[in-house]
Each structure stands twice: as C-alpha cells, then as structure tokens.
Scaffold this active site. Structure first.
Site, PDB file in Angstrom:
ATOM      1  CG  ASP A  67      -2.138  -0.897   1.026  1.00 58.42           C
ATOM      2  OD1 ASP A  67      -2.377  -1.337  -0.114  1.00 58.42           O
ATOM      3  OD2 ASP A  67      -2.841  -1.154   2.025  1.00 58.42           O
ATOM      4  CE  LYS A  72       8.161   7.036  -5.285  1.00 52.29           C
ATOM      5  NZ  LYS A  72       9.450   6.275  -5.282  1.00 52.29           N
ATOM      6  CG  ASP A 137      -3.449   8.798   7.319  1.00 46.63           C
ATOM      7  OD1 ASP A 137      -2.284   9.209   7.346  1.00 46.63           O
ATOM      8  OD2 ASP A 137      -3.735   7.582   7.364  1.00 46.63           O
ATOM      9  NE  ARG A 147       7.346  17.863  29.005  1.00 47.12           N
ATOM     10  CZ  ARG A 147       7.902  18.996  29.393  1.00 47.12           C
ATOM     11  NH1 ARG A 147       7.636  20.130  28.746  1.00 47.12           N
ATOM     12  NH2 ARG A 147       8.710  19.017  30.437  1.00 47.12           N
ATOM     13  NE  ARG A 164      -2.208  19.047  28.132  1.00 44.74           N
ATOM     14  CZ  ARG A 164      -1.678  18.521  29.236  1.00 44.74           C
ATOM     15  NH1 ARG A 164      -2.429  18.301  30.298  1.00 44.74           N
ATOM     16  NH2 ARG A 164      -0.399  18.220  29.268  1.00 44.74           N
ATOM     17  CG  ASP A 166      -0.209  10.644  22.887  1.00 44.34           C
ATOM     18  OD1 ASP A 166       0.076  11.462  23.774  1.00 44.34           O
ATOM     19  OD2 ASP A 166      -0.252   9.415  23.080  1.00 44.34           O
ATOM     20  CB  THR A 177      -9.081   0.334   6.417  1.00 45.67           C
ATOM     21  OG1 THR A 177      -8.564   0.756   5.141  1.00 45.67           O
ATOM     22  CG2 THR A 177     -10.574   0.093   6.280  1.00 45.67           C
ATOM     23  CG  LEU A 181      -9.275   0.144  11.892  1.00 46.10           C
ATOM     24  CD1 LEU A 181     -10.715   0.362  12.322  1.00 46.10           C
ATOM     25  CD2 LEU A 181      -9.182  -0.927  10.816  1.00 46.10           C
TER      26      LEU A 181
END
Length: 279
Positions: A67, A72, A137, A147, A164, A166, A177, A181
């Site tokens: 994938d 690309k 994405d 943090r 807040r 990650d 997916t 996901l």
C-alpha cells in the site's frame, strides 16, 4: 496505450513480476521509474525515467508493491489510472495479485475496465507555502517526547473541539482502514462523502472521532510547551516539522485518485472480511 511502472525494489518477487508484465504487455510501450533501473528487463528498449516523467508519458500506471507504493503512485499520478499489484501484506489499495497480470493487461487492452475515483486530502501550512497531498490521511504528532500537545480544531471556521492529546489524524474514507482505524476511528465506506477527524489518545474521554461533510475545511492549530517538535505527515511519506501555534488547513481534493477496477473485482466488504478477518 502506454504503461508507466513504479515499484518497491526491495520486494523479492519484483524481478519476476517485471518480467511477467513485460511479456504480457507485448508491443505496448513501457516506461519505468528510476528506483527500478537495476531490475528492468534487458534488451527491451524501454526507458527508465524520473517518476514525474513516467507519469507524464503514461496512460496507465502500474504500482508494484504494498500500500505504501500505491500511496506514492497516487501522490504523483495527476489523476492517471493506477493498477495496484499487491506484493505486500494487507494490500487494501492493491486489488490484483501478480498471477493476475496477464488477465489485467488483456482486459486493459480490450477496454474491459472502469475507473473508481477516490477523494484525497490537501493540507496547507500557515507559516510556509507548503502543501501536502494524501490519499489516506494527514496526521500531526509530537516527536522525541512523551508529552501531549494542545490541539484546537475548527470546522469551516467554527470551533469544534479543544483538547490535549498525542496527536490528531484527518482521514479520507479510503484511509479509514489505516492509521485512523488503529487510533480507534470508524471504518467508512469509500463511497461516503466525508472527512474523518480522529484524536490520538485524547486526554478527555468524551473526545471521539467525528465525521464531517467532505466540503468541510478543517483548521488545526497545535501548540507544545518547551522545545518539543511537531511533525505533519501525509500518508507517512511527505513530512515536515511544524512551529508551535501554527495552523494547518485540510480540505478534500475530490476524485483526485483514479483506481482501475473490473466488474468482478472484490467489493469493499469482501476485502474487509479477508484483510481484517471479519468472517
């Protein structure tokens, strides 16, 4: 018809796949991307060129790999039809196996195929004139630190959430997916006109992924304390460091990617059942 070929040279099966593609293509002209220069079948007169030039000359692109290779191809494709030959693991985007190459080529020659359009994402940084293209994405995360970052999300200028976490993922239905996901986001059928906003380990339990209309412009402002660094990533391939307090705008690029399919190509749920073991 002219074929353009790009692939992952680290895949052990790719020399044989290239040979089979050349045999099946017959008199069809083929151009190969530079990463395949040491693997191209010899004595054919075919040319090895930079990927941008391969795309410019080709009528159909062949993506040989997993994938990641398809992503690309999508980024450089300029809307040209892409045939995904799966040499990887899951292969959500590559509909065909190497042993189907003769059949795929013959159907292309006879015009027995159709094009499925998929939406992509375009992201723009506020601090620099830098654009990012993603079929799956766009994510923003912190690097080199455990943090959390402060995230403000706006939908068409309206405040949607402030929290807040990650990081954050903005996904297409095609990318639902993938990273989405894994972060707890929903599986969304690729025919749905939507954009998915998914937090990564938010510090507020009530914060959940949100589906927005595909016409929505999503603005994300991220802040960190101290010297921590922020990174924006498009499909895990196009990456750049962000400045704390910078805004990133993400919108849908309608029908930007063209995927070659046949009438008997497995459907979305058949692929899900097979790849995700849904029974």
């Amino acid at each position: 018809m002219i074929f353009g070929v790009l692939g992952n040279p680290r895949k052990k099966d790719i020399p044989g796949v290239l040979q089979e593609l050349k045999r099946s293509a017959g008199e069809i002209e083929i151009y190969y991307s530079e990463e395949l220069k040491d693997l191209v079948p010899g004595g054919t007169g075919d040319q090895v060129l930079p990927l941008e030039e391969v795309v410019r000359r080709a009528d159909v692109l062949f993506s040989l790999g997993g994938d990641g290779t398809f992503l690309k191809a999508a980024r450089f494709s300029r809307g040209k039809p892409i045939v995904g030959i799966n040499l990887g693991g899951l292969g959500f985007l590559n509909f065909f196996s190497p042993d189907q190459i003769p059949e795929v080529v013959n159907r292309l020659k006879r015009g027995e195929f159709y094009i499925e359009k998929r939406d992509a994402l375009l992201a723009l940084r506020s601090e620099k004139d830098e654009k990012f293209f993603a079929l799956n994405d766009v994510s923003i995360t912190i690097t080199g630190s455990s943090r959390m970052i402060e995230i403000v999300v706006e939908a068409d200028g309206e405040l949607m959430s402030r929290y807040r976490a990650d990081g954050i993922i903005v996904s297409t239905p095609t990318g639902s997916t993938a990273y989405n996901l894994a972060a707890g986001g929903p599986v969304v059928h690729p025919d749905v006109d939507a954009i998915i906003v998914t937090p990564i380990c938010a510090h507020i339990l009530s914060i959940r992924p949100v589906l927005l209309p595909s016409s929505t412009v999503v603005n994300i402002t991220v802040r960190v304390k101290g010297e921590e660094k922020l990174m924006i990533s498009a499909d895990g391939q196009q990456q750049s460091m962000l400045v704390s307090g910078e805004k990133v705008s993400v919108r849908v690029d309608k029908g930007a990617v063209s995927m070659v399919k046949f009438e008997d190509t497995p459907g979305f749920f058949e692929i899900l059942r097979k790849k995700l073991c849904w029974g």
